[in-house]
Design an enzyme around this catalytic site. Sequence first.
Site, PDB file in Angstrom:
ATOM      1  N   GLU A   3       1.542  -0.151  -5.190  1.00 26.54           N
ATOM      2  CA  GLU A   3       0.585   0.927  -5.452  1.00 26.54           C
ATOM      3  C   GLU A   3       1.424   2.207  -5.530  1.00 26.54           C
ATOM      4  O   GLU A   3       1.580   2.925  -4.547  1.00 26.54           O
ATOM      5  CB  GLU A   3      -0.458   1.034  -4.337  1.00 26.54           C
ATOM      6  CG  GLU A   3      -1.520   2.078  -4.632  1.00 26.54           C
ATOM      7  CD  GLU A   3      -2.293   2.531  -3.401  1.00 26.54           C
ATOM      8  OE1 GLU A   3      -3.391   3.081  -3.563  1.00 26.54           O
ATOM      9  OE2 GLU A   3      -1.786   2.347  -2.273  1.00 26.54           O
ATOM     10  N   ASP A  42       0.830  -1.194   0.000  1.00 24.17           N
ATOM     11  CA  ASP A  42       0.000   0.000   0.000  1.00 24.17           C
ATOM     12  C   ASP A  42       0.870   1.252   0.000  1.00 24.17           C
ATOM     13  O   ASP A  42       1.862   1.330   0.737  1.00 24.17           O
ATOM     14  CB  ASP A  42      -0.903  -0.016   1.244  1.00 24.17           C
ATOM     15  CG  ASP A  42      -1.790   1.200   1.337  1.00 24.17           C
ATOM     16  OD1 ASP A  42      -2.667   1.351   0.476  1.00 24.17           O
ATOM     17  OD2 ASP A  42      -1.589   2.007   2.266  1.00 24.17           O
TER      18      ASP A  42
END
Length: 638
Positions: free
Chosen positions: A392, A345
């Site tokens: 990401e 993330d």
Amino acid sequence: MKRIYFLLLILSVLATACKKGKVSPEPVVPVIPVIPVNPADPGLPTAAKDGVVFINNGTSAIVTLYAPFKKSVALIGEFNDWKGAAMKNTPDGNIWWLQLDNLNPNTEYAYQFLVDDDLKIADPYCEKILDPIDDIHIDNNTYSGLKAYPVGKTTGIVSVMQANQPVYTWKNSAGFTRPTKNNLVIYELLIRDFTAEHNYASTLQKLDYLVGLGINAIELMPVNEFEGNLSWGYNPSFYFAPDKYYGTKTALQGFIDECHGRGVAVILDMVLNHSFGQSPMVQLYFDKPSGKPFAISPWFNTNSNTHPYNVGYDFNHESAATKTFAKNVMKFWMQQYKIDGFRFDLSKGFTQKLSSDDASFSAYDASRVAIWKDYNNYIKSIDANNFYVILEHFSDATEEKVLADDGMMLWNGLNVNMNEGMMGWLANSDFSWAFFAKHGFGKSENLLNFIESHDEERTMFKNLAFGNASGSYDVKNFAVALKREEMAAAFLFAIPGPKMIWQFEELGYDISINYNGRTGNKPIHWEYFQQTERKALYNAYAKFINLKKKNGIFSSADATYNLSAGVKYIKLIESNNTVVVVGNFDVSSKDANVDFGASGIWYDAVTGTTMTLTGNTYNKTLAPGEYHIYSRTALNAG
């Protein structure tokens, strides 16, 4: 440096004295004081490691805490009736440790660290915690026999240690072969909103549904302990403990093992950009008046504004302590849970450059590249067998290219442009950014495309709310909207490279992401699968996924396309076949004129029929929402 300082000081004094005639100008050999260096702590047992290690058949435990600059640390817990035992400190002042003896290997012991006679924290490396607030909401079906919180003995979150933990016996993982990156079809899911029971066992009961869809990987949104129970999981607090709201450690291991037995890889969403206030690592060096970590924190930046999207407390990934911790987290999940990949993330946040806007945040950052290369190399040193590292990132293309060249996979969201096309608004409907060559990548396997993820508005919701119309053709019509979803999926799976879909995307889930608040619980509609029109969309997804996996042409590097107009097409070529996907994204009929490259019979994988071209050009009027998948030779439909 200290020796050089003293040498210069002495020479300076001597020079001054010479000028004043107080000493002989003859050469003098100065006496340099020796600065002692702390030796390795002879008392720290060689078996010690971060957290707890059991020895003597589990009857003893060595407990450690990395806490530089602290004056005292005591170990308190059920083994000493919470009265505390002073921990020893290594000569360098960094590590506090204590050996506990006379333990029962079969007993779970609750414990904490008492730091500087003031702060009680749990063990950052523990594999289980007890929370006096959140645990009361965990039902027995999800976590049977959960140890009671030691009410009246202490406060705050406590750690749990046990030598003889329940052990899961792995059955399938040794013989499991991970899907190649180019053939990867990931199903992202949030356990909380996937089944009403919100646990691994109930999710496992839906594995037939997922295998029937054709996916070959599941990406679990964060499952390590996070703050609260009803969360997306991006507010992590303990990195080695699976969140009990979803089930036990062995239940998670069993879930992964059963997935492997069905040919499905398991990828974990890992949040190492930041941590939240329940983290003992945050609490150890936290300045309450300012609400920020102290500058001496080994792990966290004082200010969390290194980039515009930061939440929680920002890890400093240029710090050696942070790198050690992050690698320990990665290694733990890889070895203890036999996972197949990480989706990291906010990987772009692993930077120490200050940036207040997305442009400067996204610009090429050599330090960030070095950090990610280091982590990727470390992961490969543990498991080089096609382990997935997914970022990401959403940064400058030149930076993403370097990471892709190193074998990492980059998230690539198509939500906005594809959804514009679905809704029939064409001005911003070009999704050609889905092709790896436009990023400068050398391989399609490093670009992971998706229409929906946990983070975007649901496309079916927007179709029904904002769809375009012309005459009687209206995208706001439920059946029309579903067919537009189907057409978009046909194009998605025709694009070379790995793919991801978000849970229930394949059923046209039409509840807004903002229902009950962006990260709030969402309605679970398994009855969708029984509805004819929604089941048709599921079947279409299954067909497209199957075609992708069974036919190598969908990984071809030889691709041409036009995705900017109302009639869009993708043409893929390999030595013995050509595939053309063509569709009308407008809300009125449009003429298609596409060079197929060959005349003769073409097979339609959508309708199961054939078409004969008298020339190389496909000339046909397509109704709004009409699409086809043509091939020069029949595709393998499995």
